[in-house]
Enzyme design. Sequence first.
Site, PDB file in Angstrom:
ATOM      1  N   GLY A   1       0.825  -1.211   0.000  1.00  0.00           N
ATOM      2  CA  GLY A   1       0.000   0.000   0.000  1.00  0.00           C
ATOM      3  C   GLY A   1       0.850   1.247   0.000  1.00  0.00           C
ATOM      4  O   GLY A   1       2.060   1.205   0.257  1.00  0.00           O
TER       5      GLY A   1
ATOM      6  N   GLY B   1       0.366   5.473   1.188  1.00  0.00           N
ATOM      7  CA  GLY B   1      -0.430   6.575   1.697  1.00  0.00           C
ATOM      8  C   GLY B   1       0.066   7.893   1.144  1.00  0.00           C
ATOM      9  O   GLY B   1       0.894   7.939   0.234  1.00  0.00           O
ATOM     10  N   SER B   2      -0.447   8.981   1.728  1.00  0.00           N
ATOM     11  CA  SER B   2      -0.068  10.306   1.261  1.00  0.00           C
ATOM     12  C   SER B   2       1.422  10.576   1.476  1.00  0.00           C
ATOM     13  O   SER B   2       2.080  11.196   0.644  1.00  0.00           O
ATOM     14  CB  SER B   2      -0.898  11.365   2.000  1.00  0.00           C
ATOM     15  OG  SER B   2      -2.272  11.155   1.797  1.00  0.00           O
ATOM     16  N   TYR B   3       1.959  10.095   2.599  1.00  0.00           N
ATOM     17  CA  TYR B   3       3.335  10.429   2.942  1.00  0.00           C
ATOM     18  C   TYR B   3       4.181   9.209   3.322  1.00  0.00           C
ATOM     19  O   TYR B   3       5.178   9.328   4.015  1.00  0.00           O
ATOM     20  CB  TYR B   3       3.352  11.422   4.112  1.00  0.00           C
ATOM     21  CG  TYR B   3       2.523  12.650   3.839  1.00  0.00           C
ATOM     22  CD1 TYR B   3       2.834  13.502   2.787  1.00  0.00           C
ATOM     23  CD2 TYR B   3       1.394  12.940   4.602  1.00  0.00           C
ATOM     24  CE1 TYR B   3       2.067  14.616   2.515  1.00  0.00           C
ATOM     25  CE2 TYR B   3       0.614  14.057   4.342  1.00  0.00           C
ATOM     26  CZ  TYR B   3       0.959  14.896   3.301  1.00  0.00           C
ATOM     27  OH  TYR B   3       0.194  15.993   3.037  1.00  0.00           O
TER      28      TYR B   3
ATOM     29  N   LYS C   1       4.994   4.659   2.368  1.00  0.00           N
ATOM     30  CA  LYS C   1       4.670   3.383   1.752  1.00  0.00           C
ATOM     31  C   LYS C   1       4.515   2.325   2.836  1.00  0.00           C
ATOM     32  O   LYS C   1       5.116   2.409   3.897  1.00  0.00           O
ATOM     33  CB  LYS C   1       5.762   2.977   0.771  1.00  0.00           C
ATOM     34  CG  LYS C   1       5.914   3.917  -0.419  1.00  0.00           C
ATOM     35  CD  LYS C   1       7.009   3.447  -1.364  1.00  0.00           C
ATOM     36  CE  LYS C   1       7.121   4.375  -2.572  1.00  0.00           C
ATOM     37  NZ  LYS C   1       8.178   3.925  -3.513  1.00  0.00           N
ATOM     38  N   VAL C   2       3.697   1.322   2.542  1.00  0.00           N
ATOM     39  CA  VAL C   2       3.525   0.202   3.459  1.00  0.00           C
ATOM     40  C   VAL C   2       4.004  -1.059   2.753  1.00  0.00           C
ATOM     41  O   VAL C   2       3.539  -1.376   1.652  1.00  0.00           O
ATOM     42  CB  VAL C   2       2.056   0.030   3.894  1.00  0.00           C
ATOM     43  CG1 VAL C   2       1.920  -1.150   4.849  1.00  0.00           C
ATOM     44  CG2 VAL C   2       1.542   1.313   4.547  1.00  0.00           C
TER      45      VAL C   2
ATOM     46  N   LYS D   1       5.131   0.448   7.789  1.00  0.00           N
ATOM     47  CA  LYS D   1       4.907   1.764   7.176  1.00  0.00           C
ATOM     48  C   LYS D   1       6.206   2.536   7.238  1.00  0.00           C
ATOM     49  O   LYS D   1       6.801   2.697   8.312  1.00  0.00           O
ATOM     50  CB  LYS D   1       3.803   2.512   7.921  1.00  0.00           C
ATOM     51  CG  LYS D   1       3.367   3.813   7.264  1.00  0.00           C
ATOM     52  CD  LYS D   1       2.143   4.375   7.974  1.00  0.00           C
ATOM     53  CE  LYS D   1       1.607   5.617   7.290  1.00  0.00           C
ATOM     54  NZ  LYS D   1       0.390   6.128   7.961  1.00  0.00           N
TER      55      LYS D   1
ATOM     56  N   ASP E   1     -10.829   9.761   9.947  1.00  0.00           N
ATOM     57  CA  ASP E   1     -10.678   9.319   8.559  1.00  0.00           C
ATOM     58  C   ASP E   1     -11.249   7.907   8.396  1.00  0.00           C
ATOM     59  O   ASP E   1     -10.628   7.045   7.780  1.00  0.00           O
ATOM     60  CB  ASP E   1      -9.205   9.355   8.143  1.00  0.00           C
ATOM     61  CG  ASP E   1      -9.010   9.214   6.634  1.00  0.00           C
ATOM     62  OD1 ASP E   1      -9.975   9.465   5.885  1.00  0.00           O
ATOM     63  OD2 ASP E   1      -7.897   8.856   6.208  1.00  0.00           O
TER      64      ASP E   1
END
Length: 327
Positions: free
Chosen positions: A19, A21-23, A25-26, A41, A136
């Site tokens: 995955g 995200g905005s800031y 990687k996972v 993360k 969120d």
Amino acid sequence: MDDVAVLGKKGYTLKKEVGEGSYGKVKCAYCDRLKCEVAIKIIDKKKTPRDFLERFLPREIEALKRLRHPSIIKTYEIFETSSGKVYIVMELGKKGDLLDHIKLEGAMKEDIARIKFQQLASAIKHCHDLDFAHRDLKCENILLDEHLNIKLSDFGFSKYLSRDENGKPILSKTFCGSAAYAAPEVLQGIPCDPRISDIWSLGVILYTMVYALMPFDDSNVKKMICVQKQRRIPFPSSQHLTVECKDLIYQLLQPDVSLRMHIDQVLKHSWLQNPKPKTLSPVSTAKEGECSQKPQEGKPEHKQSPKSHFAKGKGEKETDPLKDGWF
């Protein structure tokens, strides 16, 4: 030193990316100590905005350290390197997220949705009882373990509620999350208790679980807010829900924050007390998908999709909530 070397020294064997995200990687990794796969993360502080580093990252780390619940993703370790990278090692959601599950399997039967929603609401109660708001909540941020149990994740926008001298929560003014799941007061920029706004998002999630559709068209946010404030919630005839399930959705999607349920009231609702569905509600005359949207990825903060993925809404006039498929 690259991620493989850094994590290797700590006993993690880095695998594929799962995955982004905005800031950060996972990535998936195998942990020698735990003898299982984990999610890591990775946030590069040199490549992230100062506002995120000063406000959101500390809040996320604080939430991950303090929140411990069976239906919240477990955090095993958090560490930072001298090069400015932060590594957050967490439980892996082996079955992906709730959105992908719904896309693959379709709408859930009420008995299944009840179990999942009970787990999610219990996780939110844990957060709210500790004065944390998630801010969120959406299907993409709800992971599933190997047994398809709910694991709430992604606390990047979470916030610990400060209180004034009288002990009252200081209201939030920041818009966070995705428009499709956000409460009308959030979209309007009205200061609010973000825990109450979480409740609205729970309503959108429950609706999506049982219909495999989104309840509102967010291609035009201004119009969507008007529909929300009129409590025009479509219940397509494609899925015959019980009165109790519809009532819970209707109560969760209450536009008046003074009347919206608190999490304790949610957990005490009759639908969550019933091991089996009660009487089915009358068959609706609403057409399938009316004013609803197929589930889709949540839009990034402060961004709107230039193209609608919704079916066109119909019948914008005032309606009797028990007729024409509206509740």
